[in-house]
Scaffold this motif. Structure first.
Motif, PDB file in Angstrom:
ATOM      1  N   GLU A 207     -14.099  55.896  -2.263  1.00  0.00           N
ATOM      2  CA  GLU A 207     -13.802  54.734  -1.417  1.00  0.00           C
ATOM      3  C   GLU A 207     -14.478  54.993  -0.079  1.00  0.00           C
ATOM      4  O   GLU A 207     -14.106  55.947   0.616  1.00  0.00           O
TER       5      GLU A 207
ATOM      6  N   THR B  27     -15.464  53.779   3.680  1.00  0.00           N
ATOM      7  CA  THR B  27     -15.225  52.858   4.792  1.00  0.00           C
ATOM      8  C   THR B  27     -16.275  53.125   5.869  1.00  0.00           C
ATOM      9  O   THR B  27     -16.517  54.284   6.221  1.00  0.00           O
TER      10      THR B  27
ATOM     11  N   SER C 179     -13.379  41.548  13.002  1.00  0.00           N
ATOM     12  CA  SER C 179     -13.117  42.263  11.742  1.00  0.00           C
ATOM     13  C   SER C 179     -12.875  41.279  10.602  1.00  0.00           C
ATOM     14  O   SER C 179     -13.376  41.466   9.487  1.00  0.00           O
TER      15      SER C 179
ATOM     16  N   GLU D 115     -15.367  40.523   7.294  1.00  0.00           N
ATOM     17  CA  GLU D 115     -14.852  40.525   5.916  1.00  0.00           C
ATOM     18  C   GLU D 115     -15.324  39.264   5.182  1.00  0.00           C
ATOM     19  O   GLU D 115     -15.753  39.326   4.029  1.00  0.00           O
TER      20      GLU D 115
ATOM     21  N   CYS E 169     -18.950  39.624   4.345  1.00  0.00           N
ATOM     22  CA  CYS E 169     -19.171  40.616   3.282  1.00  0.00           C
ATOM     23  C   CYS E 169     -18.763  40.102   1.904  1.00  0.00           C
ATOM     24  O   CYS E 169     -19.207  40.650   0.894  1.00  0.00           O
TER      25      CYS E 169
ATOM     26  N   ARG F  42     -16.182  49.247   2.565  1.00  0.00           N
ATOM     27  CA  ARG F  42     -15.391  48.419   3.481  1.00  0.00           C
ATOM     28  C   ARG F  42     -16.070  48.537   4.851  1.00  0.00           C
ATOM     29  O   ARG F  42     -16.199  49.636   5.376  1.00  0.00           O
TER      30      ARG F  42
ATOM     31  N   LEU G  88     -16.007  47.836   8.707  1.00  0.00           N
ATOM     32  CA  LEU G  88     -15.144  47.485   9.843  1.00  0.00           C
ATOM     33  C   LEU G  88     -15.940  47.600  11.136  1.00  0.00           C
ATOM     34  O   LEU G  88     -16.633  48.600  11.337  1.00  0.00           O
TER      35      LEU G  88
END
Ligand code: FO1
Length: 339
Positions: A52, A54, A138, A142, A145, A153, A155
């Protein structure tokens, strides 16, 4: 430096009963600038497809042009990982046309030194529409994206406005936006000072501190240590959160020169020598635990100025995806070793 002695063990994903087969997820958090970080992330996704990831993106490069909010480093990560980037430039969209830019020029609209393509304009129009409707950066990122599916992810470092400003050297040195220094002046005019304007009042965006504290490893990709990673670290709370983790960085300097961009002009502005060793010493052992340098700089592995930082030398040019994947793998292996 990490506080706990915890090994870098990928964690059991929440909610998986203990007796089921061992399903674990490695959590990687990357502090990212623009082109170098985006290319590195392509390799990181390849090196750890199950992880994962970020990305905490630098927003100090952001600029408002023609009433539109442009977020270069966020867009470069989003376009690169989403398959829409102009590969040669490392920024903007592939297959661009510039009809809007030509029309603006016909009106004598300014500035004329920042090239925005027609497709790229759509990103800035939608972002500006959503920001104007009151959505934080933010949330807007999102939404953008959802189209690009970058596979990480993404940010922004903060939802609050932070802009990198450059004070030009010399008598009556003007303070200008980083983009004007970088794009119009090609960073050729020496900078007396580089500051992240607004950083002191900015708060980490939602999820940023958790992404750092929950990470198994934090990575500094080969981004500009001053105006990209330095700017992210200038947001109150982020530096301390990162310093508590296992951090591995990738030198953006090979053989005394930046691989791309003009990081040397930025390093000179803050009195740091343009070398793999000087950048690591600039971050310091309180912040980074591991540092990857190119074979050309392997002498750095014995540099006493880097006591407390584990240095590894390997080919560091991201010439293609396999090479980049090997670099990303080496960072994860070093983090595992330092766990
Ligand atoms: N960099 C340039 O050197 N010239 C440009 O005209 C330019 C336009 C541009 C438009 C959108 C965008 O997302 C990035 C753009 N960049 C341009 C790159 C930008 O200056 C980045 O902030 C730097 O590459 C540093 O990250």
């Amino acid at each position: 430096m990490p506080t706990g002695g915890g090994r870098l063990e990928p964690r059991r994903a929440e909610g998986i009963p203990a007796d089921l087969p061992h399903f674990t997820v490695m959590r990687i958090t990357v502090l990212a600038g623009g082109v170098g970080a985006a290319r590195y992330l392509r390799g990181l996704k390849q090196a750890a497809p199950e992880a994962e990831i970020t990305v905490v993106g630098n927003t100090g490069d952001d600029i408002t042009l023609f009433g539109l909010r442009v977020c270069p480093d966020l867009d470069t990560v989003m376009y690169t990982l989403g398959g829409g980037i102009n590969e040669d430039q490392g920024w903007g969209r592939e297959g661009e046309t510039h009809r809007v830019r030509a029309e603006l020029a016909a009106y004598g609209a300014s500035p004329d030194w920042f090239t925005l393509g027609d497709r790229d304009f759509a990103t800035h129009i939608l972002r500006s529409q959503l920001l104007a409707a009151g959505q934080p950066l933010s949330a807007v990122t999102e939404v953008l994206c959802r189209r690009w599916q970058p596979g990480v992810r993404l940010l922004p470092m903060s939802d609050d406005p932070v802009e990198t400003h450059v004070t030009l050297a010399g008598p009556g040195g003007r303070e200008i936006h980083f983009q004007e220094w970088w794009v119009r002046l090609h960073a050729a005019t020496p900078a007396a000072r580089i500051s992240a304007s607004g950083a002191e009042r900015a708060r980490p965006a939602p999820g940023v501190l958790a992404a750092i504290s929950d990470a198994d490893v934090v990575v500094f990709p080969p981004s500009n240590p001053v105006v990209s990673i330095g700017t992210i670290l200038a947001v109150p709370g982020i530096r301390a959160a990162v310093a508590a983790k296992t951090v591995v960085g990738v030198s953006p300097i090979i053989g005394g020169a930046p691989v791309r961009g003009m990081a040397d002009a930025c390093l000179t502005a803050i009195g740091v020598e343009t070398s793999a060793a000087a950048v690591a010493a600039h971050y310091g052992p309180e912040l980074i635990d591991g540092w990857l340098v190119d074979d050309q700089d392997k002498a750095v592995t014995d540099d006493p100025a880097l006591a407390g930082i584990a240095v590894r030398a390997l080919p560091l040019l991201m010439r293609d995806l396999p090479a980049t994947t090997a670099i990303a793998r080496a960072a994860l292996d070093l983090a595992q070793e330092l766990g």
